[in-house]
Structures are given as C-alpha cells and as structure tokens.
Design an enzyme around this catalytic site. Structure first.
Site, PDB file in Angstrom:
ATOM      1  N   ARG A   1      -1.050 -10.746  -2.872  1.00 47.70           N
ATOM      2  CA  ARG A   1      -2.190 -11.408  -3.509  1.00 47.70           C
ATOM      3  C   ARG A   1      -3.035 -10.366  -4.221  1.00 47.70           C
ATOM      4  NH1 ARG A   1      -7.050 -10.697  -0.794  1.00 47.70           N
ATOM      5  NH2 ARG A   1      -6.944  -9.997   1.378  1.00 47.70           N
TER       6      ARG A   1
ATOM      7  N   ALA B   1      -0.524  -1.190   6.024  1.00 52.61           N
ATOM      8  CA  ALA B   1       0.047  -0.248   6.987  1.00 52.61           C
ATOM      9  C   ALA B   1       1.548  -0.475   7.121  1.00 52.61           C
ATOM     10  CB  ALA B   1      -0.635  -0.420   8.343  1.00 52.61           C
TER      11      ALA B   1
ATOM     12  N   HIS C   1      17.642  12.127  -4.391  1.00 50.43           N
ATOM     13  CA  HIS C   1      18.905  12.862  -4.329  1.00 50.43           C
ATOM     14  C   HIS C   1      20.020  12.029  -4.951  1.00 50.43           C
ATOM     15  CE1 HIS C   1      17.364  16.052  -1.709  1.00 50.43           C
ATOM     16  NE2 HIS C   1      16.735  15.102  -1.040  1.00 50.43           N
TER      17      HIS C   1
ATOM     18  N   THR D   1       8.481   0.682  -3.166  1.00 50.50           N
ATOM     19  CA  THR D   1       9.552   1.145  -4.051  1.00 50.50           C
ATOM     20  C   THR D   1       9.318   0.737  -5.497  1.00 50.50           C
ATOM     21  OG1 THR D   1      10.851  -0.859  -3.621  1.00 50.50           O
ATOM     22  CG2 THR D   1      11.221   1.033  -2.166  1.00 50.50           C
TER      23      THR D   1
ATOM     24  N   ARG E   1       5.839  -5.909  -1.266  1.00 49.18           N
ATOM     25  CA  ARG E   1       5.651  -6.845  -2.374  1.00 49.18           C
ATOM     26  C   ARG E   1       4.168  -7.172  -2.466  1.00 49.18           C
ATOM     27  NH1 ARG E   1       4.976 -12.193  -0.963  1.00 49.18           N
ATOM     28  NH2 ARG E   1       5.211 -12.674   1.255  1.00 49.18           N
TER      29      ARG E   1
END
Length: 226
Positions: free
Chosen positions: A178, A155, A102, A160, A175
């Site tokens: 590994r 989990a 949005h 992003t 992130r």
C-alpha cells in the site's frame, strides 16, 4: 556462548557486576575510537550521521546523506557499484544492503572462481535509497534496487525490485502492499518538506494513484467531540 543462570553468592555477584562494568566501559571506549577512525572512510557523509562501527561496510563505495542512522550491526557492501543513502533515513537492527552479484551460468567453473569482466555491468548494479526512508529490522535490499523517497520497508523483507516513493513494502520477495498515505496527503507532505523543484512531478504522482491506498481507520470515540 551459553551461560548458566544459577544464583551466585553475594560476593561473587558483586565481583561479577564490577567486572561487567569494566568490560562494558572498555567496549564503549573501543567502539568510540573505532567509530572516529572509520567515519572518514565513507565515500561521502552528511552531518548528524550515526553508524555502528561493529557493522560490515565497504566504506569507499557508500555515500550517506545527513541525519541518517544506519542502525545496529548492518551489512552494507558493494565491491564495484555504489550504495547511495539519502537524507533523513533510519535503519532498524541488522539491515543488509548488497550491491553486485555473482555469475552462476558458467559451465565447468566453480562459481567462486568465475572472474567478472567489464561487460558484466548488469551484475554490479548499486542500490539507491531516497530521503525520508525507514528500513525495518533485518530487511535485505539487493543490487539494482531503488527505494523511493518516503518509503517504508518492513522487517525481514527481501527487496529484489524497486519500491516507489511512499510505498510500504513487505514480504519475501517484497511487494508493495500500500501507500503510506493517500496521494492528496503525499502532496501536502511534499509541500511542507521540499521546495517546488524537488517535489514529485505530476507524472510521478499519477503513477502512485495505481497503488493500493491505506485503509481508512475509524476515528476513536475519545477523539469525537460533541
């Protein structure tokens, strides 16, 4: 709804069990009927595809490969963009995938009232999930993200940014912590699963070399033979 846990009498307990069986049978039948009715609404779907009809889907914008399990009650939505899920993919419960976004930059207009224009393509990016991916329980994958082949999403992760092939990503924001295996093992895995023209290229494998390698684990004593 919360239920009191006091111990009922034997007659009441027996009646409750019968009612529970009847309710469960009716619910399973309803889910099966709804599943058959909704399966054909996906934009594309492969063989051996399992989904929960109680999940939330924008069916017409979702393409699913073969041998895919979308898990329990996912939310997979994209109003204009596409969500593409490859082959041999499994989701944990309640995964969310959200294509689109949005506008939040219009002064003097409530965000819910902002109309998107064709020039807002950057706000309507889709999501692509490659083959052989595992997405953990309640992970969230947002618009514009590509999950590379063989990756694992932990989990509760909020993804992003795109995740490279065979990356293991976790956290909020997620992130890459590994690789699943050393690059040498990834090459062996690719050779066993994919024809030469579908394997990762030399450049793609070289890019993986910059990521943290999995820690070497000591061999258990029971596995050592004299």
């Amino acid at each position: 709804m919360r239920v009191s846990a006091h111990r009922p009498g034997p007659v009441i307990a027996g009646v409750a069990r019968i009612l529970d069986l009847l309710w469960s049978s009716g619910r399973r039948a309803r889910r099966a009927i709804r599943g058959m009715a909704c399966a054909g609404r996906f934009a594309a779907r492969g063989d051996n595809f399992t989904f929960d009809p109680d999940g939330v889907y924008t069916y017409e914008t979702i393409e699913v490969g073969r041998n895919v399990d979308l898990g329990h009650r996912p939310v997979i939505m994209a109003a204009r963009s596409r969500i593409r899920i490859g082959d041999n993919v499994m989701f944990g419960p309640e995964v969310t995938i959200r294509g689109g976004n949005h506008r939040i930059d219009r002064v003097g207009t409530p965000m819910i009232a902002v109309e998107k224009s064709p020039s807002d393509g950057a706000l309507d990016r889709g999501v692509t999930i490659g083959d052989d991916v595992w997405v953990g329980t309640r992970a969230v994958i947002l618009h514009g993200v590509t999950i590379g082949r063989g990756a694992v999403i932990g989990a509760g992760a909020v993804v992003t940014r795109s995740v490279p092939p065979y990356g293991v990503a976790a956290g909020n924001p997620a992130r890459v912590i590994r690789l699943r295996w050393p690059v040498e093992t990834i090459i062996e895995h690719e050779q066993q699963l994919y024809p030469p023209e579908q394997r990762l290229t030399t450049a793609e494998l070289a890019a993986l070399s910059d990521l943290p390698r999995p820690e070497a684990r000591p061999m258990p004593a029971s596995a050592v033979r004299g």
